[in-house]
Write an enzyme that holds these catalytic residues in place. Structure first.
Site, PDB file in Angstrom:
ATOM      1  N   GLY A   1       9.157  -4.258  -5.590  1.00 45.17           N
ATOM      2  CA  GLY A   1       8.903  -3.113  -6.476  1.00 45.17           C
ATOM      3  C   GLY A   1       8.764  -1.835  -5.639  1.00 45.17           C
ATOM      4  O   GLY A   1       9.390  -0.811  -5.931  1.00 45.17           O
ATOM      5  N   HIS A   2       7.933  -1.909  -4.577  1.00 46.11           N
ATOM      6  CA  HIS A   2       7.791  -0.741  -3.688  1.00 46.11           C
ATOM      7  C   HIS A   2       9.122  -0.427  -3.011  1.00 46.11           C
ATOM      8  O   HIS A   2       9.478   0.740  -2.854  1.00 46.11           O
ATOM      9  CB  HIS A   2       6.761  -1.029  -2.586  1.00 46.11           C
ATOM     10  CG  HIS A   2       5.375  -1.268  -3.073  1.00 46.11           C
ATOM     11  ND1 HIS A   2       4.750  -2.496  -2.986  1.00 46.11           N
ATOM     12  CD2 HIS A   2       4.470  -0.425  -3.648  1.00 46.11           C
ATOM     13  CE1 HIS A   2       3.528  -2.408  -3.472  1.00 46.11           C
ATOM     14  NE2 HIS A   2       3.327  -1.167  -3.896  1.00 46.11           N
TER      15      HIS A   2
ATOM     16  N   GLN B   1     -10.809   3.866  -6.420  1.00 45.64           N
ATOM     17  CA  GLN B   1     -10.193   3.441  -7.683  1.00 45.64           C
ATOM     18  C   GLN B   1     -10.535   1.993  -8.040  1.00 45.64           C
ATOM     19  O   GLN B   1     -10.038   1.460  -9.017  1.00 45.64           O
ATOM     20  CB  GLN B   1      -8.686   3.661  -7.660  1.00 45.64           C
ATOM     21  CG  GLN B   1      -7.903   2.770  -6.700  1.00 45.64           C
ATOM     22  CD  GLN B   1      -6.446   3.184  -6.616  1.00 45.64           C
ATOM     23  OE1 GLN B   1      -6.100   4.186  -6.003  1.00 45.64           O
ATOM     24  NE2 GLN B   1      -5.569   2.411  -7.241  1.00 45.64           N
TER      25      GLN B   1
ATOM     26  N   GLY C   1       5.865   3.772 -10.068  1.00 43.22           N
ATOM     27  CA  GLY C   1       6.540   2.725 -10.854  1.00 43.22           C
ATOM     28  C   GLY C   1       6.107   2.750 -12.316  1.00 43.22           C
ATOM     29  O   GLY C   1       4.942   3.052 -12.629  1.00 43.22           O
ATOM     30  N   GLN C   2       7.036   2.407 -13.194  1.00 44.28           N
ATOM     31  CA  GLN C   2       6.756   2.343 -14.635  1.00 44.28           C
ATOM     32  C   GLN C   2       5.764   1.214 -14.954  1.00 44.28           C
ATOM     33  O   GLN C   2       5.103   1.236 -15.979  1.00 44.28           O
ATOM     34  CB  GLN C   2       8.074   2.162 -15.401  1.00 44.28           C
ATOM     35  CG  GLN C   2       7.957   1.907 -16.887  1.00 44.28           C
ATOM     36  CD  GLN C   2       7.265   3.039 -17.642  1.00 44.28           C
ATOM     37  OE1 GLN C   2       7.313   4.199 -17.244  1.00 44.28           O
ATOM     38  NE2 GLN C   2       6.591   2.694 -18.731  1.00 44.28           N
TER      39      GLN C   2
ATOM     40  N   VAL D   1      10.248  -3.507 -11.581  1.00 42.51           N
ATOM     41  CA  VAL D   1      11.081  -4.558 -10.972  1.00 42.51           C
ATOM     42  C   VAL D   1      10.489  -5.912 -11.380  1.00 42.51           C
ATOM     43  O   VAL D   1       9.270  -6.098 -11.353  1.00 42.51           O
ATOM     44  CB  VAL D   1      11.118  -4.415  -9.433  1.00 42.51           C
ATOM     45  CG1 VAL D   1      11.905  -5.550  -8.792  1.00 42.51           C
ATOM     46  CG2 VAL D   1      11.727  -3.066  -9.059  1.00 42.51           C
TER      47      VAL D   1
ATOM     48  N   SER E   1       1.489  -6.723  -6.314  1.00 38.06           N
ATOM     49  CA  SER E   1       0.781  -7.259  -5.131  1.00 38.06           C
ATOM     50  C   SER E   1      -0.207  -8.337  -5.564  1.00 38.06           C
ATOM     51  O   SER E   1      -0.523  -9.250  -4.806  1.00 38.06           O
ATOM     52  CB  SER E   1       0.010  -6.156  -4.416  1.00 38.06           C
ATOM     53  OG  SER E   1       0.873  -5.091  -4.128  1.00 38.06           O
TER      54      SER E   1
HETATM   55  O1  PAF Z   1      -0.228   2.421  -7.570  1.00 38.39           O
HETATM   56  C1  PAF Z   1      -0.894   2.356  -6.502  1.00 38.39           C
HETATM   57  O2  PAF Z   1      -0.594   1.578  -5.607  1.00 38.39           O
HETATM   58  C2  PAF Z   1      -2.118   3.247  -6.330  1.00 38.39           C
HETATM   59  O3  PAF Z   1      -2.801   3.403  -7.529  1.00 38.39           O
HETATM   60  C3  PAF Z   1      -1.784   4.602  -5.702  1.00 38.39           C
HETATM   61  C4  PAF Z   1      -0.879   5.427  -6.585  1.00 38.39           C
HETATM   62  C5  PAF Z   1      -1.126   4.396  -4.342  1.00 38.39           C
HETATM   63  C6  PAF Z   1      -3.065   5.411  -5.485  1.00 38.39           C
HETATM   64  O4  PAF Z   1      -3.953   4.756  -4.626  1.00 38.39           O
END
Ligand code: PAF
Length: 284
Positions: free
Chosen positions: A36-37, A61, A147-148, A176, A186
């Site tokens: 995906g990344h 977060q 990503g969506q 993806v 992940s």
């Molecule tokens: O989607 C992520 O992996 C995280 O939320 C992000 C955008 C890198 C922020 O830490």
């Protein structure tokens, strides 16, 4: 490829690229890079002249009972992936670089964070918006790629950028999927083989919703009920939410109309998984 560990070094490398009038792309990640990344990175490499991938597991977060400590951090493997993909800089700061002191400032995007994951993860989107604002200020990209799959995150970041007049474009790239439909994440690493099979019911339920909308069914409750009955076929799925919301306001709706987001969050074993489909009902 350079690996920058400090804000100062990433800034000076990007400054040099900008002096050559290069278009700068940023792919913000928390590492544990997967296909995906890689698809975000490939799009950034195609569209930009100079690409920065940030790898930072952002503590602000994660809630107190979430998986911050055990979140995978395979830095060497991630660097190898970035090198192969033709990235210019990996920005991989330590926590003290990004949060060197007590912070009194954060970014809170209101309303759009009240439903879906915002309900079950209080403070999550404040942490995401704040770290993205910091990364945008540090790297100053022309385009940042998301990503969506993290649909609410994408909506929140776009709104933050618009509301705060940040001078960049947010590009949202398609989800993806594994061949069986499971959205790549992940957190799929936490699943056993059996749980991974059960996790495919999440996308099956979304496909059912798509089918019903395509067939002209507009009553959201009927759609959600059908989705529950599919998800309930997988005994280890613990549903957190199944929602149909307006794709701009992220508010629940009763009837399908315009652009809608059909979204699911569920726990399976140690993993919390999310997935969604975006439907433009005006085109049905
Ligand atoms: O989607 C992520 O992996 C995280 O939320 C992000 C955008 C890198 C922020 O830490």
């Amino acid at each position: 490829m350079e690996v920058a560990k400090t804000i100062e070094s990433v800034r000076s490398l990007v400054k040099a690229a900008r002096r050559e009038a290069k278009k700068i792309g940023l792919v913000p990640t928390m590492g544990a890079l997967h296909i995906g990344h890689i698809s975000l990175i490939e799009t950034a490499v195609k569209e930009c002249d100079f690409v920065v991938v940030s790898i930072f597991v952002n503590p602000t977060q994660f809630g107190p009972t979430e998986d911050f400590e055990k979140y995978p951090r395979p830095l060497e493997a991630d660097l190898e992936i970035c090198k192969k993909a033709g990235i210019d800089i990996v920005f991989a700061p330590a926590t003290e670089q990004m949060y060197p002191r007590e912070n009194f400032t954060s970014v809170n995007v209101e309303k759009l964070t009240e439903q879906l994951c915002g309900r079950s993860r209080p403070g999550h989107f404040r942490g995401v918006a704040t770290i993205c604002a910091k990364l945008f200020n540090i790297v100053q990209p022309d385009i940042a790629y998301f990503g969506q799959k993290d649909s609410q995150q994408a909506i929140v970041i776009k709104k933050m950028v618009a509301d705060l007049n940040m001078p960049l474009r947010i590009a949202i790239c398609p989800t993806v999927r594994e061949p069986d439909g499971l959205a790549v994440s992940s957190r799929n690493q936490y699943l056993t083989k059996e749980q991974k099979k059960e996790a495919t019911y999440i996308y099956k339920s979304l496909q059912k919703a798509q089918e019903m909308i395509d067939a002209g069914i507009t009553d959201c409750e009927t759609i959600i009920r059908q989705m529950y009955s599919i998800l309930n076929q997988a005994p280890s799925i613990k549903i957190e939410y199944v929602s149909v919301v307006d794709a701009e306001t992220v508010q629940n709706i009763d009837q399908i109309a315009g652009k809608v987001l059909v979204a699911v969050a569920a726990r399976i074993g140690l993993a919390r998984l999310i997935d969604n489909i975006l439907v433009d009902a005006s085109k049905q």
